[in-house]
Scaffold this motif. Structure first.
Motif, PDB file in Angstrom:
ATOM      1  N   ASP A 132      15.618  96.177  -2.759  1.00  0.00           N
ATOM      2  CA  ASP A 132      15.434  96.905  -1.496  1.00  0.00           C
ATOM      3  C   ASP A 132      16.558  96.522  -0.543  1.00  0.00           C
ATOM      4  N   THR A 133      17.733  97.108  -0.760  1.00  0.00           N
ATOM      5  CA  THR A 133      18.895  96.728   0.042  1.00  0.00           C
ATOM      6  C   THR A 133      18.802  97.244   1.472  1.00  0.00           C
ATOM      7  N   THR A 134      17.929  98.220   1.720  1.00  0.00           N
ATOM      8  CA  THR A 134      17.773  98.741   3.082  1.00  0.00           C
ATOM      9  C   THR A 134      17.075  97.748   3.988  1.00  0.00           C
ATOM     10  N   ASN A 135      16.023  97.131   3.482  1.00  0.00           N
ATOM     11  CA  ASN A 135      15.200  96.249   4.316  1.00  0.00           C
ATOM     12  C   ASN A 135      15.459  94.761   4.105  1.00  0.00           C
ATOM     13  N   ASN A 136      15.945  94.387   2.932  1.00  0.00           N
ATOM     14  CA  ASN A 136      16.022  92.963   2.618  1.00  0.00           C
ATOM     15  C   ASN A 136      17.430  92.407   2.519  1.00  0.00           C
ATOM     16  N   TRP A 137      18.432  93.250   2.800  1.00  0.00           N
ATOM     17  CA  TRP A 137      19.808  92.767   2.802  1.00  0.00           C
ATOM     18  C   TRP A 137      20.380  92.828   4.211  1.00  0.00           C
ATOM     19  N   GLU A 138      21.436  92.062   4.429  1.00  0.00           N
ATOM     20  CA  GLU A 138      22.102  92.045   5.726  1.00  0.00           C
ATOM     21  C   GLU A 138      23.607  91.970   5.510  1.00  0.00           C
ATOM     22  N   GLY A 139      24.350  92.479   6.492  1.00  0.00           N
ATOM     23  CA  GLY A 139      25.802  92.517   6.399  1.00  0.00           C
ATOM     24  C   GLY A 139      26.441  91.199   6.763  1.00  0.00           C
ATOM     25  N   VAL A 140      26.105  90.172   6.029  1.00  0.00           N
ATOM     26  CA  VAL A 140      26.610  88.817   6.254  1.00  0.00           C
ATOM     27  C   VAL A 140      27.201  88.310   4.945  1.00  0.00           C
ATOM     28  N   ALA A 141      28.342  87.694   5.005  1.00  0.00           N
ATOM     29  CA  ALA A 141      28.957  87.136   3.803  1.00  0.00           C
ATOM     30  C   ALA A 141      28.099  86.006   3.254  1.00  0.00           C
ATOM     31  N   PRO A 142      27.907  85.938   1.944  1.00  0.00           N
ATOM     32  CA  PRO A 142      27.130  84.840   1.369  1.00  0.00           C
ATOM     33  C   PRO A 142      27.761  83.496   1.697  1.00  0.00           C
ATOM     34  N   GLY A 143      26.916  82.525   1.942  1.00  0.00           N
ATOM     35  CA  GLY A 143      27.397  81.172   2.198  1.00  0.00           C
ATOM     36  C   GLY A 143      27.217  80.300   0.973  1.00  0.00           C
ATOM     37  N   ASN A 144      26.432  79.243   1.104  1.00  0.00           N
ATOM     38  CA  ASN A 144      26.189  78.321   0.003  1.00  0.00           C
ATOM     39  C   ASN A 144      25.014  78.794  -0.849  1.00  0.00           C
ATOM     40  N   ALA A 145      25.047  78.441  -2.112  1.00  0.00           N
ATOM     41  CA  ALA A 145      23.934  78.780  -3.005  1.00  0.00           C
ATOM     42  C   ALA A 145      22.624  78.170  -2.502  1.00  0.00           C
ATOM     43  N   SER A 146      22.721  77.042  -1.826  1.00  0.00           N
ATOM     44  CA  SER A 146      21.526  76.357  -1.323  1.00  0.00           C
ATOM     45  C   SER A 146      20.883  77.073  -0.138  1.00  0.00           C
ATOM     46  N   ASP A 147      21.508  78.160   0.348  1.00  0.00           N
ATOM     47  CA  ASP A 147      20.912  78.914   1.452  1.00  0.00           C
ATOM     48  C   ASP A 147      19.643  79.642   1.019  1.00  0.00           C
ATOM     49  N   TRP A 148      19.467  79.831  -0.290  1.00  0.00           N
ATOM     50  CA  TRP A 148      18.269  80.477  -0.820  1.00  0.00           C
ATOM     51  C   TRP A 148      17.475  79.484  -1.660  1.00  0.00           C
ATOM     52  N   THR A 149      16.159  79.613  -1.631  1.00  0.00           N
ATOM     53  CA  THR A 149      15.288  78.871  -2.545  1.00  0.00           C
ATOM     54  C   THR A 149      14.319  79.868  -3.165  1.00  0.00           C
ATOM     55  N   PHE A 150      14.459  80.074  -4.478  1.00  0.00           N
ATOM     56  CA  PHE A 150      13.595  81.008  -5.189  1.00  0.00           C
ATOM     57  C   PHE A 150      12.629  80.252  -6.096  1.00  0.00           C
ATOM     58  N   THR A 151      11.416  80.756  -6.171  1.00  0.00           N
ATOM     59  CA  THR A 151      10.435  80.254  -7.126  1.00  0.00           C
ATOM     60  C   THR A 151       9.989  81.427  -7.991  1.00  0.00           C
ATOM     61  N   VAL A 152      10.327  81.362  -9.264  1.00  0.00           N
ATOM     62  CA  VAL A 152       9.976  82.438 -10.194  1.00  0.00           C
ATOM     63  C   VAL A 152       8.668  82.068 -10.876  1.00  0.00           C
ATOM     64  N   GLN A 153       7.657  82.867 -10.644  1.00  0.00           N
ATOM     65  CA  GLN A 153       6.324  82.596 -11.184  1.00  0.00           C
ATOM     66  C   GLN A 153       6.062  83.501 -12.380  1.00  0.00           C
ATOM     67  N   ALA A 154       5.656  82.898 -13.475  1.00  0.00           N
ATOM     68  CA  ALA A 154       5.314  83.693 -14.648  1.00  0.00           C
ATOM     69  C   ALA A 154       4.030  84.469 -14.368  1.00  0.00           C
ATOM     70  N   PRO A 155       3.989  85.759 -14.682  1.00  0.00           N
ATOM     71  CA  PRO A 155       2.748  86.516 -14.517  1.00  0.00           C
ATOM     72  C   PRO A 155       1.629  85.878 -15.328  1.00  0.00           C
ATOM     73  N   THR A 156       0.426  85.915 -14.804  1.00  0.00           N
ATOM     74  CA  THR A 156      -0.711  85.328 -15.504  1.00  0.00           C
ATOM     75  C   THR A 156      -1.330  86.329 -16.468  1.00  0.00           C
ATOM     76  N   LEU A 157      -1.855  85.808 -17.560  1.00  0.00           N
ATOM     77  CA  LEU A 157      -2.526  86.634 -18.541  1.00  0.00           C
ATOM     78  C   LEU A 157      -3.891  87.032 -18.005  1.00  0.00           C
TER      79      LEU A 157
END
Length: 297
Positions: free
Chosen positions: A189-214
């Motif tokens: 969703d680049t319209t709502n969740n992106w911004e016109g800012v140059a990426p900085g450090n990789a540590s600026d984001w923290t993602f947690t990928v959760q496996a879908p539950t059965l």
């Protein structure tokens, strides 16, 4: 069909990547060097290889690049290493090779992105010189780029069209935890969740990928588990998850566990027990015999 004397593996084990296993979350087309940022949405095991280029796809659904007239680079996970799901990596486009602890990124010293007019494709191929990938993983058409959506990619989840000299997935106020599908949708969703800012450090984001539950398993059999020889023909198996998933080729294995007592059965995380008779998932008292399904990822 199979019976309870057999072990059934659904497809062969493989580390091949599929669409959306890696996503692009930022880029800068006006820097020295230019760069882009990726996030892994599944664990990348040792030996995983994918390629990146800024060549064009002529039409939506196209399976080949028009040529290899621009630049191609390779990303390789080193032996005895792995890259966890949710890892953010910034990669230069226009510099020497990167030799990190977990991976090697090939040299791109003669490369450069077109200012707000570029494409980035992540893909698998037999060779870096192939114009027809074996699978596309992710695609980005930036700004005024006329390149198209590649085969196997979907606009808004695995193919995005951001705009601007530089842009990134927001570092706050968006989605950072969820299933791979949920994260792909949010990143797409680049319209709502992106911004016109140059990426900085990789540590600026923290993602947690959760496996879908059965959520459910339906097992249909031609014979019950309780016949004289404890044999049961499996005619179909339906496994339902809490969120859409892209099953890897080694996603699950069905194993016979034969005649056992409750004390003989130990189920590790990510395993379920099916049987007897009705194919229901046993969450409490375990049956004396049945099948164990081991979920890979």
């Amino acid at each position: 069909p199979g019976d309870d004397d057999t072990e059934i593996t659904v497809n062969a084990s493989t580390s091949n990547l599929t669409a959306g296993d890696v996503a692009v979350i930022g880029y800068n087309t006006n820097a020295t060097p230019d760069s882009f940022v990726i996030v892994t949405l599944r664990t990348l095991p040792a030996g995983t290889v994918f390629y990146v280029n800024d060549n064009e796809i002529a039409a939506d659904g196209g399976g080949s690049f028009t040529d290899l007239g621009e630049f191609e680079a390779s990303f390789t996970v080193k032996a005895s290493q792995s890259i966890a799901a949710g890892t953010v990596i910034s990669l230069p486009w226009g510099s020497g090779a990167v030799d990190a602890t977990e991976y090697v990124w090939s040299a791109t010293s003669s490369a450069g992105f077109g200012n707000n007019n570029e494409e980035i494709y992540l893909y698998s191929a037999a060779s870096i010189t192939d114009t027809t990938p074996t699978a596309f993983i992710y695609g980005v058409a930036i700004g005024s780029s006329t390149s198209s959506r590649a085969s196997g990619l979907a606009l808004g989840t695995t193919f995005i069209k951001p705009s601007g000299t530089a842009a990134r997935y927001k570092t706050s106020g968006a989605t950072y935890s969820g299933s791979p599908h949920q994260l792909r949708t949010a990143i797409g969703d680049t319209t709502n969740n992106w911004e016109g800012v140059a990426p900085g450090n990789a540590s600026d984001w923290t993602f947690t990928v959760q496996a879908p539950t059965l959520t459910s398993v339906t097992l249909n059999t031609a014979d019950g588990f309780n016949n004289a020889n404890q044999r049961s023909m499996i005619t179909s198996l339906v496994v339902t998850f809490s969120a859409p998933v892209l099953l890897a080729a080694d996603a699950f294995t069905i194993r016979n566990i034969g005649l056992l007592t409750v004390s003989d059965i130990t189920l590790a995380s990510g395993q379920i027990l099916v049987g007897p008779l009705d194919g229901s998932v046993q969450c409490g008292d375990l049956p004396a015999h049945g099948l164990r399904i081991e979920l890979g990822h």
